[in-house]
Each structure stands twice: as structure tokens, then as C-alpha cells.
Design an enzyme around this catalytic site. Sequence first.
Site: not given
Ligand code: COA
Length: 342
Positions: A126, A267, A297
Amino acid sequence: MNDTTRAGDPGRVLRAVQISSLGTYVPPRVLTNSQLEQMVDTSNEWILKRTGIRERHIADDDVATSDLAVEAALQAMAGAGVTAADIGFLVVGTTTPDTFFPSTACLVQDRIGATHAWGFDLGAACSGFTYAVTTAMQMVASGVHDHALAIGADVMSRIIDYQDRTTCVIFGDGAGAVVVSPAVDPELRILDFAHEVDGSGGPALRMPAGGSRLPASHETVDQRLHYVHQDGAAVFKFAVRKTSEICRRILDRNGLRAADVDLFVSHQANRRIIMAAAGQLHLPEEKVVINIDRFGNTTGATIPLALADALADKRLKKGDLVLLASVGAGFTVGAMLVRWAY
Ligand code: COA
């Protein structure tokens, strides 16, 4: 050499370099959150609330990264008023090259007819765009080339597991390109860059198979190892911390404050990451460009896509001080300060 030269500074310039133009391209097909609801156990509300994304563009099956990159490059060259023959160097920041080899840069060079150019692909995930602009800038700053193309392009949908709700809702496809050239007005130039990598973060965001460590086999395919795997929470925390850290560093060493920044173009990985980092930097919302809602993204393409929207909305104008920031797999971290030239 002009009076902007500062010895010992990684952003030092032998001659000042400007971003002369910008081109972008996204494939026409749109994948909405409601369509994703039909594919995995997710909801529009969850995606919007947790990421800020409403929809993303997805390339058709016969479209590859070079196809998007070529469109963006042609637009950028037209905007700068340069022909392909004027381009001396091109670099493509991509995580999804058409093939391991030849490089996507070679494919683009051939397709646009840049017969005098050399170039290569750059793997910074990224941070692909910020690193590509920095690389192209050096070629022009050194006087080796007059015009260089820096491209960020990715077809992330090719390496996303559409059975994995934690990753498939986030990514989209797109490309952006800039022509960099000697600055017409030495005040309006790329002022500085600050980049760093932290390889210890590698396991948090990766595609495990397909390289020399774990070549493609029936097992790797069965185990779905040719897709993006990530520890979302770890990436999130690192991205917020490092985005604000690197931005503070580049501002400090240029004697600038957040109040001096006209536009913050980070980004686009997650709306919450961008807003948290902006909050830590005391940058008000009106200075923050967010268009993740429409594109998701797009890895190497997010920053040029955001710049293009800001230009179209007249939020970005000649003379503005723009702060670019990126965090990506690796981990790679980048920031650039640009005094916008047009
Ligand atoms: N739809 C519904 N529920 C979802 C889901 C989706 N698409 N993805 C994850 N969940 C659930 C999880 O399973 C979890 O459930 P649980 O509590 O029963 O285990 C719950 O939502 C919370 O998950 P969590 O991982 O804590 O969510 P979050 O708020 O951290 O969001 C991301 C997840 C991936 C969106 C976030 O962590 C993120 O953006 N991380 C950075 C990723 C990134 O930027 N990657 C590229 C970098 S360049």
C-alpha cells in the site's frame, strides 16, 4: 543546484521536481456492500461502520493490472502535455503484477510506446505509490531524466478470497499515475519524503504462497494460501500509530505544523484509521480527503484516486501544501510533502 538543497536530508534535491499531472482509472464494474451480503456473512451496516466503504470497483476477468496502469498513464501524460517518447523512466508500484516476469513496468512501457524509457516494478504494497513517486523523483532530481512516470496499480480482487469476510469487503481495483518533471516554479515541488520499513510486521499482512518460499501446488491452492491473509487488528493499530508518527516527523523536520497543511491525503485502508491518525495530528476533518466509500482499498492506487477527487472537487489547488501518507504490508511506511504545482 538550487537553494532548496539541504545536505544530509533524504529529501534533498539536485534540481527541484514537481508532480506535473495525474491520471487515474478504475474498471467500470461496481461491487456494492449489498452484493457482498449475498456472497459472505456480512452486512452493509457492518462494512460501512467498521471501514467506511460502500462500494468498490472490480476488474473483469480478462483485465489485469497493466491494463489499468496503461489507462492511468495515458491520462497522466496527456495532462502533462508530454508524449510517450518524452518519458525516460517508469516505475509501477504493484502487489498484483500481471506476471512475476516480465514486470508490469515493461508491459506498460510497450503498450504506451515509451520507447526511450526503462523501468521496473516496485513491491511496497500500500506504500507502492509514495515509494514509486519517490523513486521517479530521484531520476528527475539527479538530472538523469526529464520526465518520469510513477504508477500505483492493483487488481486486488485477483488475490482476495471472496469466502473470507474479514478481507473481501475491504479491497477494490484501480490505478493512478503521475508524471514527474523538473519544477517550473522551484517553490512548487515535492518538498520531502520520509519512508521506513519494519519487516518484523511481515506476518500481519501477506500472501503466503506463490513465491519461492511456498510455490504453487495443489496443497497451497486447497489451503487457500494464494490470497491476502491479515491480522486486521494488528494492521489497524500499526497503521494509526505509524501514519501519525511519520507525518509528525516530516512536518517537524520541515519546520511545519499541522495548521500549515492544506490537504491530508492518506492511503485509504479504513476510514477509522485515517480519521484516528488525522485526530492525532490535529488535522481537522475538512483537510482530510476520504473516498474509500467509493473505491475501497485499491492498494497502490488509493492516494492518486484521492488526489484526483480532490482536484475534481477543487479542494486541491495550485500552491497547496499536501501531506501524503501510507502504511502497507511489509510493513512499509511513507510520507511525502508536496507543494502542489498546478
Ligand atoms: N462483516 C461482519 N462481521 C465481520 C466482518 C464482516 N465483513 N469482518 C469481521 N467481522 C466480525 C469479526 O468476525 C468479529 O466477530 P466476533 O467478535 O464474533 O469475533 C467482529 O466482526 C469484530 O472483528 P474485528 O476484527 O475486531 O473488527 P474490526 O472493527 O477491527 O474491523 C477490519 C476489522 C479488518 C476492518 C479492521 O481491523 C481493519 O481495517 N484493519 C486494517 C486492515 C487493513 O487496513 N489492511 C490493509 C492494510 S494496507
